[in-house]
Scaffold this motif. Structure first.
Motif, short mmCIF file in Angstrom:
data_model
loop_
_atom_site.label_atom_id
_atom_site.label_comp_id
_atom_site.label_asym_id
_atom_site.label_seq_id
_atom_site.Cartn_x
_atom_site.Cartn_y
_atom_site.Cartn_z
N VAL A 193 35.45 21.53 45.33
CA VAL A 193 36.14 22.40 44.37
C VAL A 193 37.63 22.03 44.30
O VAL A 193 38.21 21.89 43.20
N LEU A 194 38.27 21.86 45.45
CA LEU A 194 39.70 21.51 45.46
C LEU A 194 39.94 20.15 44.82
O LEU A 194 40.87 19.98 44.01
N LEU A 195 39.13 19.15 45.18
CA LEU A 195 39.32 17.81 44.63
C LEU A 195 39.05 17.77 43.14
O LEU A 195 39.69 17.01 42.40
N PHE A 208 48.42 22.17 32.25
CA PHE A 208 49.88 22.16 32.26
C PHE A 208 50.43 23.50 32.73
O PHE A 208 51.47 23.55 33.42
N LEU A 209 49.76 24.60 32.39
CA LEU A 209 50.18 25.90 32.87
C LEU A 209 50.02 26.00 34.39
O LEU A 209 50.90 26.52 35.09
N LEU A 210 48.92 25.48 34.90
CA LEU A 210 48.71 25.50 36.35
C LEU A 210 49.76 24.67 37.07
O LEU A 210 50.24 25.04 38.16
N TYR A 211 50.14 23.54 36.49
CA TYR A 211 51.17 22.72 37.14
C TYR A 211 52.52 23.43 37.16
O TYR A 211 53.24 23.40 38.17
N GLU A 212 52.87 24.10 36.04
CA GLU A 212 54.14 24.81 35.99
C GLU A 212 54.20 25.94 37.02
O GLU A 212 55.28 26.29 37.52
N MET A 213 53.05 26.50 37.36
CA MET A 213 53.02 27.59 38.35
C MET A 213 52.98 27.08 39.79
O MET A 213 52.90 27.87 40.73
N GLY A 214 53.01 25.75 39.99
CA GLY A 214 53.02 25.20 41.34
C GLY A 214 51.67 25.18 42.01
O GLY A 214 51.58 25.25 43.25
N THR A 215 50.61 25.03 41.21
CA THR A 215 49.26 25.06 41.77
C THR A 215 48.96 23.84 42.62
O THR A 215 48.26 23.93 43.64
N PHE A 216 49.49 22.69 42.22
CA PHE A 216 49.12 21.45 42.91
C PHE A 216 49.57 21.46 44.37
O PHE A 216 48.85 21.01 45.26
N GLY A 217 50.78 21.95 44.62
CA GLY A 217 51.25 22.01 46.01
C GLY A 217 50.39 22.92 46.88
O GLY A 217 50.10 22.60 48.03
N ALA A 218 49.96 24.04 46.31
CA ALA A 218 49.08 24.94 47.06
C ALA A 218 47.73 24.28 47.33
O ALA A 218 47.15 24.45 48.41
N LEU A 219 47.25 23.50 46.38
CA LEU A 219 45.97 22.80 46.57
C LEU A 219 46.08 21.74 47.67
O LEU A 219 45.12 21.52 48.43
N VAL A 220 47.22 21.05 47.75
CA VAL A 220 47.41 20.04 48.80
C VAL A 220 47.38 20.68 50.18
O VAL A 220 46.77 20.16 51.12
N GLU A 221 48.01 21.84 50.31
CA GLU A 221 47.98 22.55 51.60
C GLU A 221 46.55 22.95 51.97
O GLU A 221 46.13 22.81 53.12
N ARG A 274 54.76 12.98 37.93
CA ARG A 274 54.70 11.61 38.41
C ARG A 274 55.69 11.40 39.56
O ARG A 274 55.36 10.76 40.57
N THR A 275 56.88 11.93 39.41
CA THR A 275 57.88 11.82 40.49
C THR A 275 57.42 12.57 41.74
O THR A 275 57.61 12.11 42.87
N GLU A 276 56.79 13.72 41.54
CA GLU A 276 56.32 14.51 42.68
C GLU A 276 55.23 13.77 43.45
O GLU A 276 55.22 13.79 44.69
N LEU A 277 54.34 13.11 42.75
CA LEU A 277 53.27 12.38 43.44
C LEU A 277 53.80 11.13 44.14
O LEU A 277 53.24 10.69 45.15
N SER A 278 54.85 10.52 43.58
CA SER A 278 55.36 9.27 44.13
C SER A 278 56.34 9.47 45.28
O SER A 278 56.50 8.58 46.11
N SER A 279 57.00 10.62 45.31
CA SER A 279 58.07 10.82 46.29
C SER A 279 57.50 11.28 47.62
O SER A 279 56.32 11.59 47.75
N LEU A 280 58.38 11.31 48.60
CA LEU A 280 58.00 11.71 49.96
C LEU A 280 58.06 13.24 50.06
O LEU A 280 59.03 13.81 50.53
N VAL A 281 57.01 13.89 49.58
CA VAL A 281 57.04 15.35 49.55
C VAL A 281 55.91 15.97 50.36
O VAL A 281 56.03 17.10 50.81
N TYR A 282 54.80 15.27 50.57
CA TYR A 282 53.66 15.85 51.27
C TYR A 282 53.63 15.32 52.70
O TYR A 282 53.24 14.18 52.95
N ASN A 283 54.11 16.16 53.64
CA ASN A 283 54.18 15.76 55.04
C ASN A 283 55.01 14.49 55.23
O ASN A 283 54.71 13.65 56.08
#
Length: 706
Positions: free
Chosen positions: A92-94, A48-61, A123-132
């Motif tokens: 590692v990323l996956l 949860f701490l990693l998600y609050e810091m925006g880690t998931f978006g960096a991992l997608v890139e 959940r909203t972030e994964l479902s919405s049109l945010v990644y490319n």
């Protein structure tokens, strides 16, 4: 924050070092913990701490960059054999992304109040049109498609499929969520509530199944002086196996007569120790578990036959006029209407038909942008390729598939650089390979079933579009090929090493791995992973073939009856229920001799499967089962699907019939029209031939349009 900054450095080695540090945090800093509970606690806190810091978006890139890394792809293509070392960065990323999705998805008793809002936001972030410009699930689907096309052979496909499945499960919800959404949608459409909860009824089927074979139950009942009917689904494992088909002669029964089956033993022990369980639990019910249903089409067909018989003409789809029919027909129609069930799919199909007929008067359709709708829109153009890719991987992971030179190598992220040279290493690698394939089958089967169920609830033609492409890609024979094995051996296999499971392996001291330890496996009597996969595949087969005569005939053509009979030997209620449903679909086409030789299966179908009041499945008197109608049925469905996709999404072409028309004379005459260079030399001839030579009937303009 320092670790996140390290993910942006140029050096791949340094990026990998920082990514592994983040993975260590997501895994619960196990080197500083003393118990498995402590590891799980810190894993949740850190994720949860990693998600609050925006880690998931960096991992997608980073994932996009690694999957499109031309250097890694070209080196993998040049290698004669791809090994575990080629996918280190991707794995590692996956792993980090999978841990984040799976941990945030699950609710815990010790969750903090702010974690609930973080879960909804993720959940909203994964479902919405945010990644490319597309949902995260479509990004993973594109990875799977690239892998099947040979563009990214170093991709760890098992981890991609697991992440894709958990993403769909997190964004859409599981089977119980589908049931809740179904009840809400029925109330929104003005339909009556559901007759029963299918999940609860299925659990009741399991709870009422006796722990031993049918022979033991009968003996116990005779000793107690009770009268009862043989109610168990275990009746197929008695001593009449000699009457089976010749292709089953070499596959004997896996259980011993009178013994408790291993699939039921553990469930029985858990049930007996559960509080508040009355002894009457083992008494057999005096009614069928499912409420009967009747479709509107069934009532129309019944009245059509009755009117032709007693009156001599029909009234189309009229189900209210009963003039001229005898009193018993009135009573029959009344009974049928009492059990009439209108599904959401029927309402959606009728609404779509009205929109196709009157697109202007009804206006534009208001489509709710749910997570399912967003995903369907994003994957619509490449959906056939995605379904084919999933089935290709499923075929490569099937235990009955033989290795071919042109098949997909799904073991690229499993095989070491140096092959084992001892018996112990070979045994360990063999267990890993089998476990790897089982996890792939589990992920794909659960993913396809979730997609089918949610799409059918969102709109029936979205479900039919995916179903048709699965059928065209030979999904039905593929599933039958999967079940053409010893199911009892498959669901009782032990392809796992308990001492190497996480977090047990990092907290406790590992014992010396020997051949005895590897052969012993864990202490469970059966593998829930494989049982889960078998149930999912049977449910997918039910979804594809229900009310589709052409696809039911495919079950008959591919000789699925003996395969499904072998499935019934696994004494698990839900598995047997869906196998019996598939047998019920095709009994009318199997012939009288088959029904006569398999009366126990016919009795079990009657006792355990839902019935239609006027369904003659046990007699084979289907007047509509004509082979020349099957192709027309599938083509008509395909036309409806294409019209739906064209109207709502403009998939195939733009409809010019309802395009706006410019009626201003000055505007039309003011358009610049490009004419050929020699037109000015022959325009007089053109006027004579195209204008003056054709008479104009001005009175036709005064007639009303027909």
């Amino acid at each position: 924050m320092r670790l996140l900054d390290g993910l942006e450095v140029i050096s791949r080695e340094r990026r990998l070092k920082f990514a592994r540090a983040i993975l260590y945090l997501a895994q619960g800093v196990f080197d500083d913990c003393y118990t498995e509970t402590e590891v799980v606690h810190w894993a949740r806190y850190n994720v949860f701490l990693l998600y609050e810091m925006g880690t998931f978006g960096a991992l997608v890139e980073l994932l996009n960059m690694e999957i499109d890394n031309s250097q890694a792809c070209s080196s993998s293509l040049r290698k004669p054999a791809i090994s575990l070392a080629d996918s280190t960065e991707l794995r590692v990323l996956l792993n980090i992304m999978y841990l984040m999705v799976e941990i945030i998805r699950r609710e815990g008793e010790d969750d903090k109040p702010e974690w609930s809002s973080a879960r909804d936001g993720f959940r909203t972030e994964l479902s919405s049109l945010v990644y490319n410009g597309e949902p995260f699930a479509v990004l993973l689907f594109s990875f799977v498609n690239k892998y099947c096309n040979g563009h990214t052979p170093h991709c760890p496909i098992k981890k991609v499929l697991l992440l894709l499945w958990k993403t769909i499960l997190f964004c859409f919800g599981g089977f119980e969520t589908v049931q809740e959404l179904k009840m809400e949608k029925r109330a929104k459409l003005g339909l009556p509530p559901l007759l029963e909860n299918s999940i609860q009824v299925t659990r009741t089927l399991r709870a009422t199944s006796p722990p031993a074979s049918a022979m033991d139950i009968l003996e116990q009942q005779q000793k107690r002086g009770r009268r009862g009917r043989r109610d168990s689904l275990d009746i197929y494992c008695e001593r009449d196996e000699a009457r089976e088909e010749e292709d089953e002669a070499d596959d004997g029964d896996s259980g011993i007569e009178g013994e408790v089956d291993p699939l039921e033993r553990e469930a029985l022990i858990q049930d007996l120790h559960s509080p508040g369980l009355a002894p009457e639990r083992w008494l057999f019910p005096r009614c069928l578990p499912w409420a009967t249903k009747v479709r509107e089409k069934d009532i129309e067909e019944f009245l059509e036959v009755s009117r032709c018989k007693f009156i001599g003409f029909t009234l189309g789809n009229d189900t209210e006029t009963l003039v001229g029919l005898p009193r018993p027909i009135h009573n029959s129609v009344k009974t049928l209407k009492q059990h009439k069930y209108v599904s959401i799919a029927e309402v959606q199909a009728k609404m779509e038909e009205e929109l196709q007929k009157s697109p202007v008067s009804l206006g534009a359709e208001e489509v709710e942008q749910t997570s399912v709708e967003i995903l369907y829109q994003a994957m619509l153009y490449n959906l056939p390729q995605y379904m084919i890719a999933l089935l290709k991987i499923q075929l490569a992971a099937a235990p009955t598939s033989k290795a071919k030179t042109d098949s997909i190598n799904i073991l690229a992220d499993l095989l070491p650089e140096e092959m084992p040279n001892t018996v112990l290493q070979s045994m360990k690698l063999g267990i890993d390979v089998n476990r790897h394939k089982e996890i792939v089958v589990k992920a794909i089967s659960a993913l396809m079933l979730l997609l089918l169920k949610h799409l059918k609830l969102n709109h029936v033609y979205q479900f039919e579009y995916v179903s048709q492409h699965l059928v065209f890609a030979n999904c039905i024979p593929l599933i039958l090929k999967f079940f053409n094995q010893s199911i009892m051996s498959y669901v009782t296999t032990k392809n796992s090493i308990f001492v190497l499971d996480y977090p047990h392996c990092v907290i406790h001291e590992l014992p010396e791995l020997t051949t005895e330890v590897l052969e012993a496996g864990d202490h469970t009597q059966f593998c829930w992973r494989n049982l889960f996969s078998c149930i999912n595949l049977l449910r997918i087969l039910n979804k594809l073939t229900k009310w589709k005569h052409s696809r039911i005939m495919m079950l008959v053509v591919f000789k699925s009856a003996p395969i499904l009979k072998r499935v019934l030997r696994a004494k698990q209620a839900m598995l047997q229920l869906y196998a019996l449903k598939l047998l019920k679909f095709q009994t009318k086409y199997l012939g009288r001799q088959w029904r006569k030789s398999n009366m126990k299966i016919m009795s079990a179908i009657y006792h355990k499967v839902r019935h239609r009041l006027n369904d003659d499945w046990a007699y084979g008197n289907d007047i509509d089962a004509r082979p020349w109608d099957f192709q027309a049925e599938e083509c008509s469905l395909r036309v409806n699907i294409e019209m739906f996709n064209s109207r709502r999404y403009g998939l195939h072409h733009t409809d010019l019939e309802f395009a706006p028309v410019d009626n201003c004379l000055q505007s039309v005459l003011g358009h610049q029209v490009s004419l050929p260079e020699d037109f000015r030399y022959s325009y007089e001839l053109w006027l004579e031939r195209e204008v003056f030579a054709h008479p104009i009937h001005w009175e036709d303009l005064l007639q009303p349009l027909t």
